[in-house]
Design an enzyme around this catalytic site. Structure first.
Site, PDB file in Angstrom:
ATOM      1  N   HIS A   9      36.702  48.845  63.189  1.00 44.00           N
ATOM      2  CA  HIS A   9      37.288  49.530  62.043  1.00 44.00           C
ATOM      3  C   HIS A   9      36.749  50.962  61.896  1.00 44.00           C
ATOM      4  CE1 HIS A   9      33.561  49.309  59.701  1.00 44.00           C
ATOM      5  NE2 HIS A   9      33.401  48.113  60.237  1.00 44.00           N
ATOM      6  N   GLU A  11      35.170  54.288  59.739  1.00 44.67           N
ATOM      7  CA  GLU A  11      34.002  54.416  58.868  1.00 44.67           C
ATOM      8  C   GLU A  11      34.348  54.011  57.441  1.00 44.67           C
ATOM      9  OE1 GLU A  11      30.906  57.988  58.267  1.00 44.67           O
ATOM     10  OE2 GLU A  11      32.811  58.264  57.188  1.00 44.67           O
ATOM     11  N   ASN A  15      29.188  52.222  55.305  1.00 44.03           N
ATOM     12  CA  ASN A  15      28.740  52.851  56.551  1.00 44.03           C
ATOM     13  C   ASN A  15      28.214  54.257  56.279  1.00 44.03           C
ATOM     14  OD1 ASN A  15      31.546  51.452  58.388  1.00 44.03           O
ATOM     15  ND2 ASN A  15      29.444  50.687  58.293  1.00 44.03           N
ATOM     16  N   GLY A  22      27.985  43.378  56.751  1.00 43.56           N
ATOM     17  CA  GLY A  22      28.464  42.202  57.452  1.00 43.56           C
ATOM     18  C   GLY A  22      29.684  41.654  56.738  1.00 43.56           C
ATOM     19  N   ARG A  58      38.299  46.936  55.007  1.00 41.25           N
ATOM     20  CA  ARG A  58      38.125  48.041  55.948  1.00 41.25           C
ATOM     21  C   ARG A  58      38.879  47.805  57.253  1.00 41.25           C
ATOM     22  NH1 ARG A  58      33.347  45.020  55.699  1.00 41.25           N
ATOM     23  NH2 ARG A  58      32.165  44.623  57.639  1.00 41.25           N
ATOM     24  N   GLU A  85      32.861  40.184  60.633  1.00 44.69           N
ATOM     25  CA  GLU A  85      31.554  40.565  61.162  1.00 44.69           C
ATOM     26  C   GLU A  85      30.572  39.404  60.960  1.00 44.69           C
ATOM     27  OE1 GLU A  85      29.763  41.841  63.204  1.00 44.69           O
ATOM     28  OE2 GLU A  85      29.594  43.981  62.669  1.00 44.69           O
TER      29      GLU A  85
END
Length: 210
Positions: A9, A11, A15, A22, A58, A85
């Site tokens: 994905h 930013e 981030n 996660g 995201r 994630e």
């Protein structure tokens, strides 16, 4: 044969704040949106038969922007929780510097580059020190990723030479290398935002395409 175009994905807000992300989620930044659209333009000559993302905001935002620039706007985005994630337990939304240092300390001072080569140990250390009870074992992470890629492959196998776009996350992508191309994992440093990797399914096995 199926070609999976696997993308991290763009930013996100967390981030940009330097926080580990996660299962925690946040929207794309302006830069994240820009690079997702740029990737879509780069892929303009690639016709996708299907697109899958994790169920995070995201990832879905990234997919929509890629499709809008790619010209595949009619495709329905299929969200799957198995493409999430890693769950980081009580390390969720922790500063990246603190998260990396703690994992390194738990594993005896291992460097970040070495951590990439010890994914099962990293997951085990996170689980061992988690106080929330939600962090995942490496076996659980591997099994969900293997199962979703197997299901995606089987559902599209009857279409010869299908291109499938998958938007997921950095450690999930590293896990795919561990599963399907472990010899390439030592060369993987940091998976950058909107980085793209191609995995092929030939009807029997998955393998990484340079």
């Amino acid at each position: 044969m199926i070609s999976f175009y696997v993308v991290r994905h763009g930013e996100s807000l967390l981030n940009s704040l330097g926080k580990a992300q996660g299962w925690s989620d946040s929207p794309l930044t302006a830069n994240g949106k820009k690079t997702a659209m740029e990737l879509g333009t780069e892929l303009k000559e690639t016709a996708f038969r299907a697109i899958y993302t994790s169920d995070t905001m995201r990832a879905e935002q990234t997919a929509k922007l890629i499709l809008s620039s790619n010209g595949n706007v009619s495709l329905k985005i299929q969200k799957d929780i198995r493409l999430r994630e890693w769950c980081l337990g009580n390390m969720e939304a922790e500063q990246n510097s603190i998260f990396s240092q703690r994992v390194s300390d738990w594993l005896g001072g291992t460097s970040f580059a070495q951590l990439n080569r010890r994914l099962p140990d990293v997951a085990a250390a996170i689980c061992q020190h988690d106080t929330t009870g939600v962090a995942e074992s490496f076996a659980d992470i591997s099994n969900r990723l293997k199962s979703v890629f197997t299901d995606m492959a089987q559902s599209n196998l009857h279409n010869a030479h299908s291109n499938i776009l998958v938007v997921t996350h950095a450690f999930a992508i590293k896990t795919l290398f561990y599963l399907f191309a472990p010899e390439k994992l030592p060369a993987i440093d940091k998976v950058k935002h909107t980085a793209i990797f191609q995995f092929i399914y030939d009807g029997n096995t998955f393998f990484f395409q340079e």
